[in-house]
Scaffold this active site. Sequence first.
Site, mmCIF file in Angstrom:
data_model
loop_
_atom_site.group_PDB
_atom_site.id
_atom_site.type_symbol
_atom_site.label_atom_id
_atom_site.label_comp_id
_atom_site.label_asym_id
_atom_site.label_seq_id
_atom_site.Cartn_x
_atom_site.Cartn_y
_atom_site.Cartn_z
ATOM 1 N N VAL A 63 -2.205 -7.713 -20.093
ATOM 2 C CA VAL A 63 -0.992 -8.480 -19.815
ATOM 3 C C VAL A 63 -1.270 -9.899 -19.342
ATOM 4 O O VAL A 63 -0.401 -10.770 -19.430
ATOM 5 C CB VAL A 63 -0.084 -7.774 -18.774
ATOM 6 C CG1 VAL A 63 0.404 -6.436 -19.292
ATOM 7 C CG2 VAL A 63 -0.789 -7.630 -17.426
ATOM 8 N N ASN A 89 5.812 -3.050 -15.897
ATOM 9 C CA ASN A 89 5.379 -2.162 -14.821
ATOM 10 C C ASN A 89 3.921 -2.372 -14.415
ATOM 11 O O ASN A 89 3.549 -2.058 -13.284
ATOM 12 C CB ASN A 89 5.586 -0.710 -15.278
ATOM 13 C CG ASN A 89 4.860 0.299 -14.417
ATOM 14 O OD1 ASN A 89 5.238 0.543 -13.277
ATOM 15 N ND2 ASN A 89 3.794 0.877 -14.950
ATOM 16 N N SER A 151 8.529 -4.628 -5.614
ATOM 17 C CA SER A 151 8.023 -3.757 -4.547
ATOM 18 C C SER A 151 8.707 -4.127 -3.239
ATOM 19 O O SER A 151 9.145 -5.274 -3.059
ATOM 20 C CB SER A 151 6.508 -3.946 -4.386
ATOM 21 O OG SER A 151 6.031 -3.339 -3.195
ATOM 22 N N TYR A 163 -0.310 -9.897 -3.360
ATOM 23 C CA TYR A 163 0.613 -8.899 -3.914
ATOM 24 C C TYR A 163 2.059 -9.210 -3.527
ATOM 25 O O TYR A 163 2.969 -9.160 -4.368
ATOM 26 C CB TYR A 163 0.211 -7.519 -3.398
ATOM 27 C CG TYR A 163 0.963 -6.364 -4.018
ATOM 28 C CD1 TYR A 163 0.617 -5.889 -5.285
ATOM 29 C CD2 TYR A 163 1.990 -5.726 -3.334
ATOM 30 C CE1 TYR A 163 1.292 -4.813 -5.845
ATOM 31 C CE2 TYR A 163 2.670 -4.651 -3.889
ATOM 32 C CZ TYR A 163 2.311 -4.202 -5.145
ATOM 33 O OH TYR A 163 2.978 -3.134 -5.702
ATOM 34 N N ALA A 164 2.286 -9.559 -2.259
ATOM 35 C CA ALA A 164 3.644 -9.848 -1.786
ATOM 36 C C ALA A 164 4.213 -11.078 -2.497
ATOM 37 O O ALA A 164 5.380 -11.094 -2.909
ATOM 38 C CB ALA A 164 3.645 -10.058 -0.271
ATOM 39 N N ALA A 165 3.390 -12.108 -2.642
ATOM 40 C CA ALA A 165 3.845 -13.321 -3.326
ATOM 41 C C ALA A 165 4.205 -13.023 -4.774
ATOM 42 O O ALA A 165 5.224 -13.496 -5.292
ATOM 43 C CB ALA A 165 2.762 -14.391 -3.257
ATOM 44 N N LYS A 167 5.109 -10.087 -6.099
ATOM 45 C CA LYS A 167 6.277 -9.219 -6.218
ATOM 46 C C LYS A 167 7.570 -9.944 -5.837
ATOM 47 O O LYS A 167 8.642 -9.614 -6.351
ATOM 48 C CB LYS A 167 6.082 -7.968 -5.366
ATOM 49 C CG LYS A 167 4.999 -7.028 -5.907
ATOM 50 C CD LYS A 167 5.288 -6.580 -7.326
ATOM 51 C CE LYS A 167 4.295 -5.533 -7.814
ATOM 52 N NZ LYS A 167 4.594 -5.071 -9.185
ATOM 53 N N ILE A 196 5.534 5.932 -2.927
ATOM 54 C CA ILE A 196 5.751 6.917 -3.983
ATOM 55 C C ILE A 196 4.502 7.789 -4.119
ATOM 56 O O ILE A 196 3.374 7.305 -3.942
ATOM 57 C CB ILE A 196 6.043 6.217 -5.332
ATOM 58 C CG1 ILE A 196 7.209 5.224 -5.181
ATOM 59 C CG2 ILE A 196 6.338 7.237 -6.417
ATOM 60 C CD1 ILE A 196 8.534 5.827 -4.777
#
Length: 253
Positions: A63, A89, A151, A163-165, A167, A196
Site C-alpha cells: 500500500v 484496513n 483507531s 500511529y496516533a498522528a 490515525k 479487539i
Amino acid sequence: MEVTNKVIAITGGASGLGYAMAQRLGKQGAILALLDRNAVTLDDAVSELTEQGINAHGFPLDVSDEQSVITAFADIAARLGPVEGCINNAGITDDALLIKAQDGVVTKRMSLAAWKRVIDVNLTGIFLCGREAASHMMESGKGGVIVNISSISRAGNMGQSNYAAAKAGVHALTVTWAKELAKYGIRTGSVAPGFIVTPMTAAMRPDMQEKLASGIPLKQFGQADNIAQSVAFIMENDYFTGRMIECDGGLRM
C-alpha cells in the site's frame, strides 16, 4: 449500497480485522478483492474463504508503493470489474516514546525511520488506495463507498506519536473525501476500533489483558466481527458519509 455482487477491495484482507470483514461481506454476496503484502497468507485466506462459499480473489499489494497500488486496482478492474467498495484496513505499529531521558539527559528518541514506516503504511497507503478506488468509481459511473479504518488512538496515545498522528489523519481524509466525492456518488466513512481480540492482544499476558479489559465500560475486548459489522453498516447505509463509528466498548467517551 447493497453489497451483493459488488466488487469490494479490502487492504490487509488476508488476516485479522480484514479477514473478518471479508467473511461478513462475502457471506452477504460481495465479490471480494483481498489485497495484502504477504502472498502466502493471501493465498491461504482466499482458499479458506472459497471453501466457505465466498467469492474471494487475491491481489498482492504494497500500500505504500504508488505503482503497486495503481497496478493492483487495474488488475482488479480487469479480472472482476471496477471496485464499488474499498476498505482501507492495512496498518502497522512501531511504538516508541518520543524521547526517553535519564538524569536530565536524553537517552533515546523515536527514530525517523519508525515514524516514516508507520506514516507510509497507515496514512500514505490510505491516500493512495483511496485515490485509486475513487478514480475507478468515478470513471465507472457507478460511484461507491470508501471505508477507512482509524483507531481510538487518533486522540493521542502514549508511545504512539507515529500511529496516533496517522490515525487522526485517516479520519481527516474521510471527512475531506466526503465533501469532494459526493458529486460522483461516492460516500466515505471511518471506523475507530478499541481493544479487539486479535493475535496481538491474545499474545498479551493474562494479567495485562485483565487490566486493560477492566478499564472498558463493557469489561471485555471486542471481537473482529464487531468491527466488520460497523464496516457493513457504513457500506449499506446510503445516508452515511464523512462520519466515524467508534466501536470500542465505551472506552473513549
